[in-house]
Design a protein around this motif. Structure first.
Motif, PDB file in Angstrom:
ATOM      1  N   PRO A 112      30.889  39.893  53.721  1.00 24.55           N
ATOM      2  CA  PRO A 112      31.936  39.048  53.115  1.00 24.55           C
ATOM      3  C   PRO A 112      32.371  39.496  51.730  1.00 24.55           C
ATOM      4  O   PRO A 112      33.278  38.911  51.148  1.00 24.55           O
ATOM      5  CB  PRO A 112      31.241  37.682  53.033  1.00 24.55           C
ATOM      6  N   ALA A 113      31.724  40.539  51.173  1.00 23.79           N
ATOM      7  CA  ALA A 113      32.001  40.933  49.792  1.00 23.79           C
ATOM      8  C   ALA A 113      33.450  41.358  49.595  1.00 23.79           C
ATOM      9  O   ALA A 113      34.078  41.023  48.582  1.00 23.79           O
ATOM     10  CB  ALA A 113      31.064  42.066  49.380  1.00 23.79           C
ATOM     11  N   PHE A 114      33.994  42.086  50.569  1.00 25.02           N
ATOM     12  CA  PHE A 114      35.355  42.595  50.424  1.00 25.02           C
ATOM     13  C   PHE A 114      36.343  41.447  50.285  1.00 25.02           C
ATOM     14  O   PHE A 114      37.227  41.466  49.421  1.00 25.02           O
ATOM     15  CB  PHE A 114      35.715  43.463  51.634  1.00 25.02           C
ATOM     16  N   TRP A 115      36.217  40.415  51.117  1.00 25.18           N
ATOM     17  CA  TRP A 115      37.126  39.285  51.064  1.00 25.18           C
ATOM     18  C   TRP A 115      36.960  38.514  49.754  1.00 25.18           C
ATOM     19  O   TRP A 115      37.941  38.097  49.133  1.00 25.18           O
ATOM     20  CB  TRP A 115      36.898  38.360  52.256  1.00 25.18           C
ATOM     21  N   ARG A 116      35.729  38.323  49.302  1.00 24.44           N
ATOM     22  CA  ARG A 116      35.490  37.630  48.033  1.00 24.44           C
ATOM     23  C   ARG A 116      36.131  38.388  46.874  1.00 24.44           C
ATOM     24  O   ARG A 116      36.728  37.783  45.971  1.00 24.44           O
ATOM     25  CB  ARG A 116      33.989  37.476  47.778  1.00 24.44           C
ATOM     26  N   ASN A 117      35.998  39.698  46.889  1.00 27.40           N
ATOM     27  CA  ASN A 117      36.576  40.507  45.823  1.00 27.40           C
ATOM     28  C   ASN A 117      38.100  40.407  45.808  1.00 27.40           C
ATOM     29  O   ASN A 117      38.721  40.325  44.748  1.00 27.40           O
ATOM     30  CB  ASN A 117      36.151  41.973  45.987  1.00 27.40           C
ATOM     31  N   TRP A 118      38.701  40.418  46.995  1.00 27.97           N
ATOM     32  CA  TRP A 118      40.155  40.298  47.090  1.00 27.97           C
ATOM     33  C   TRP A 118      40.603  38.923  46.596  1.00 27.97           C
ATOM     34  O   TRP A 118      41.566  38.807  45.827  1.00 27.97           O
ATOM     35  CB  TRP A 118      40.611  40.540  48.523  1.00 27.97           C
ATOM     36  N   ALA A 119      39.898  37.877  47.002  1.00 29.16           N
ATOM     37  CA  ALA A 119      40.248  36.520  46.577  1.00 29.16           C
ATOM     38  C   ALA A 119      40.122  36.382  45.056  1.00 29.16           C
ATOM     39  O   ALA A 119      40.964  35.738  44.408  1.00 29.16           O
ATOM     40  CB  ALA A 119      39.357  35.500  47.281  1.00 29.16           C
ATOM     41  N   LYS A 120      39.089  36.983  44.483  1.00 28.83           N
ATOM     42  CA  LYS A 120      38.899  36.926  43.033  1.00 28.83           C
ATOM     43  C   LYS A 120      40.043  37.636  42.314  1.00 28.83           C
ATOM     44  O   LYS A 120      40.558  37.136  41.297  1.00 28.83           O
ATOM     45  CB  LYS A 120      37.562  37.574  42.652  1.00 28.83           C
ATOM     46  N   THR A 121      40.452  38.776  42.829  1.00 29.22           N
ATOM     47  CA  THR A 121      41.550  39.516  42.218  1.00 29.22           C
ATOM     48  C   THR A 121      42.842  38.710  42.254  1.00 29.22           C
ATOM     49  O   THR A 121      43.583  38.657  41.270  1.00 29.22           O
ATOM     50  CB  THR A 121      41.757  40.863  42.943  1.00 29.22           C
ATOM     51  N   VAL A 122      43.107  38.059  43.392  1.00 28.39           N
ATOM     52  CA  VAL A 122      44.308  37.232  43.516  1.00 28.39           C
ATOM     53  C   VAL A 122      44.275  36.096  42.500  1.00 28.39           C
ATOM     54  O   VAL A 122      45.268  35.830  41.811  1.00 28.39           O
ATOM     55  CB  VAL A 122      44.445  36.672  44.947  1.00 28.39           C
ATOM     56  N   ARG A 123      43.135  35.415  42.387  1.00 28.64           N
ATOM     57  CA  ARG A 123      43.019  34.308  41.430  1.00 28.64           C
ATOM     58  C   ARG A 123      43.269  34.785  40.001  1.00 28.64           C
ATOM     59  O   ARG A 123      43.974  34.130  39.224  1.00 28.64           O
ATOM     60  CB  ARG A 123      41.624  33.670  41.520  1.00 28.64           C
ATOM     61  N   GLU A 124      42.698  35.925  39.647  1.00 27.78           N
ATOM     62  CA  GLU A 124      42.844  36.437  38.290  1.00 27.78           C
ATOM     63  C   GLU A 124      44.278  36.859  38.007  1.00 27.78           C
ATOM     64  O   GLU A 124      44.788  36.663  36.897  1.00 27.78           O
ATOM     65  CB  GLU A 124      41.887  37.608  38.061  1.00 27.78           C
ATOM     66  N   ARG A 125      44.932  37.433  39.014  1.00 31.23           N
ATOM     67  CA  ARG A 125      46.322  37.839  38.834  1.00 31.23           C
ATOM     68  C   ARG A 125      47.226  36.626  38.665  1.00 31.23           C
ATOM     69  O   ARG A 125      48.154  36.633  37.858  1.00 31.23           O
ATOM     70  CB  ARG A 125      46.786  38.676  40.024  1.00 31.23           C
ATOM     71  N   VAL A 126      46.962  35.579  39.425  1.00 31.83           N
ATOM     72  CA  VAL A 126      47.779  34.364  39.335  1.00 31.83           C
ATOM     73  C   VAL A 126      47.527  33.653  38.008  1.00 31.83           C
ATOM     74  O   VAL A 126      48.461  33.186  37.338  1.00 31.83           O
ATOM     75  CB  VAL A 126      47.474  33.417  40.518  1.00 31.83           C
ATOM     76  N   ALA A 127      46.251  33.581  37.598  1.00 27.32           N
ATOM     77  CA  ALA A 127      45.907  32.875  36.364  1.00 27.32           C
ATOM     78  C   ALA A 127      46.317  33.652  35.121  1.00 27.32           C
ATOM     79  O   ALA A 127      46.589  33.072  34.075  1.00 27.32           O
ATOM     80  CB  ALA A 127      44.401  32.600  36.338  1.00 27.32           C
ATOM     81  N   GLY A 128      46.372  34.981  35.231  1.00 25.21           N
ATOM     82  CA  GLY A 128      46.716  35.803  34.080  1.00 25.21           C
ATOM     83  C   GLY A 128      45.570  35.878  33.096  1.00 25.21           C
ATOM     84  O   GLY A 128      44.402  35.675  33.438  1.00 25.21           O
ATOM     85  N   GLY A 129      45.875  36.154  31.845  1.00 22.49           N
ATOM     86  CA  GLY A 129      44.842  36.257  30.824  1.00 22.49           C
ATOM     87  C   GLY A 129      44.445  37.700  30.555  1.00 22.49           C
ATOM     88  O   GLY A 129      44.775  38.604  31.317  1.00 22.49           O
TER      89      GLY A 129
END
Length: 314
Positions: free
Chosen positions: A149-166
């Motif tokens: 499941p690591a690949f999906w978690r990493n992708w989801a984390k990247t999406v969240r960070e891109r949306v949140a910005g910072g």
């Protein structure tokens, strides 16, 4: 029934379109965010300029041991250090594939850091950088199930960070700057060692071994010189490795069966080992005198390039 199938098809089609539009939005203008886990600037240069002659891959051992500027000057090849702290060899494979998918010029050399724990999952892992790599190369999505499941978690984390910005903070260099190079090296800590390797064995994980072999095959197919290297480490750390002979046989066997591969081993028992190199190491396996080691590595790499007619002899 026909109407149901039509509606289902329309919903699925719309969902696909939204996913494609979302991906394009996320990937447009993508930049690797700064982090103490790696050199984000190196990744951004590599994936923006896309014309590097040498790329270095691995975990914190390549980050700690390699001074990219010294290496670049020593071998006269435009270079990028694309290592990531505690990353497994699968991350190295995905980084290489992502870069090759976008580069304008295929690298001449891939410098791959390898060690006793290259095939171990306890010491290395599939880090979140893989989510960013997907934004550079959507074709990496085909590995979604291979690394679950690591690949999906990493992708989801990247999406969240891109949306949140910072903004990110620092880079691996800031961690190195905190070390006093003039101090006496820390002694090997067997207690910390046994927390990760309780039986003193690293083992060979099947998937990591496959991904290592895929790196070898990919370099061979692209006619890239693959230079594996093991940086110096403390004698105590080396002697604590119960199955180091098994791992060394795997690594030494690669250049014996692949003409386009070289192996530079600076660890105890390796062909380039010198006792003096142990004074360049802090604790167990991280080089702190990367300036000295990078000059040594550059010199030996230049010899490999000359042997293969990739550089004129000086």
């Amino acid at each position: 029934m026909r109407r149901f199938l039509l509606k289902t098809g329309l919903v699925a089609g719309l969902a696909l379109i939204l996913q494609v539009v979302g991906y394009i939005g996320l990937s447009t203008g993508h930049e690797f965010k700064s982090s103490r886990m790696y050199y984000a600037d190196e990744f951004n240069r590599a994936f923006q300029e896309r014309d590097f002659d040498l790329i270095a891959l691995g975990n914190s051992r390549v980050l700690a041991s390699l001074d990219r500027r010294i290496l670049e000057e020593g071998v006269a090849l435009k270079s990028a250090n694309l290592g990531y702290s505690s990353a497994d060899v699968s991350v190295s494979r995905l980084t290489l594939e992502a870069y090759l998918s976008v580069c304008r010029r295929v690298p001449k050399v891939v410098l791959l850091e390898v060690s006793w724990f290259t095939f171990n999952r306890a010491r290395t892992t599939l880090h979140s950088i893989t989510g960013d790599l997907v934004l550079e190369d959507p074709w990496l999505f085909r590995y979604l199930f291979r690394y679950q499941p690591a690949f999906w978690r990493n992708w989801a984390k990247t999406v969240r960070e891109r949306v949140a910005g910072g903004e990110g903070s620092g880079d691996y260099g800031s961690r190195q700057a905190e070390k006093d190079l003039s101090r006496v090296a820390e002694p090997f800590n067997e207690g910390r060692f046994e927390k990760v390797f309780p039986d003193h064995r690293a083992g060979v994980d099947a998937l990591l071994r496959e991904d290592f072999e895929e790196i070898v095959s990919l370099c061979e197919a692209e006619q890239i010189l693959l230079v594996m290297y093991t940086a110096p480490e403390s004698r105590e750390f080396s002697l604590a490795q119960e199955d180091r002979g098994r791992i060394r046989r795997v690594l030494n066997g690669v250049p014996e069966t692949h003409r386009g591969v070289a192996y530079l081993d600076y660890s105890l028992g390796g062909g380039l080992y010198q006792e003096a190199y142990e004074r360049w190491v802090d604790g167990s396996h991280h080089v702190v005198r990367r300036d000295l080691f990078s000059r040594r590595l550059s010199s030996d790499l230049l010899v490999e390039l000359e042997k293969r007619g990739m550089k004129e002899r000086r």
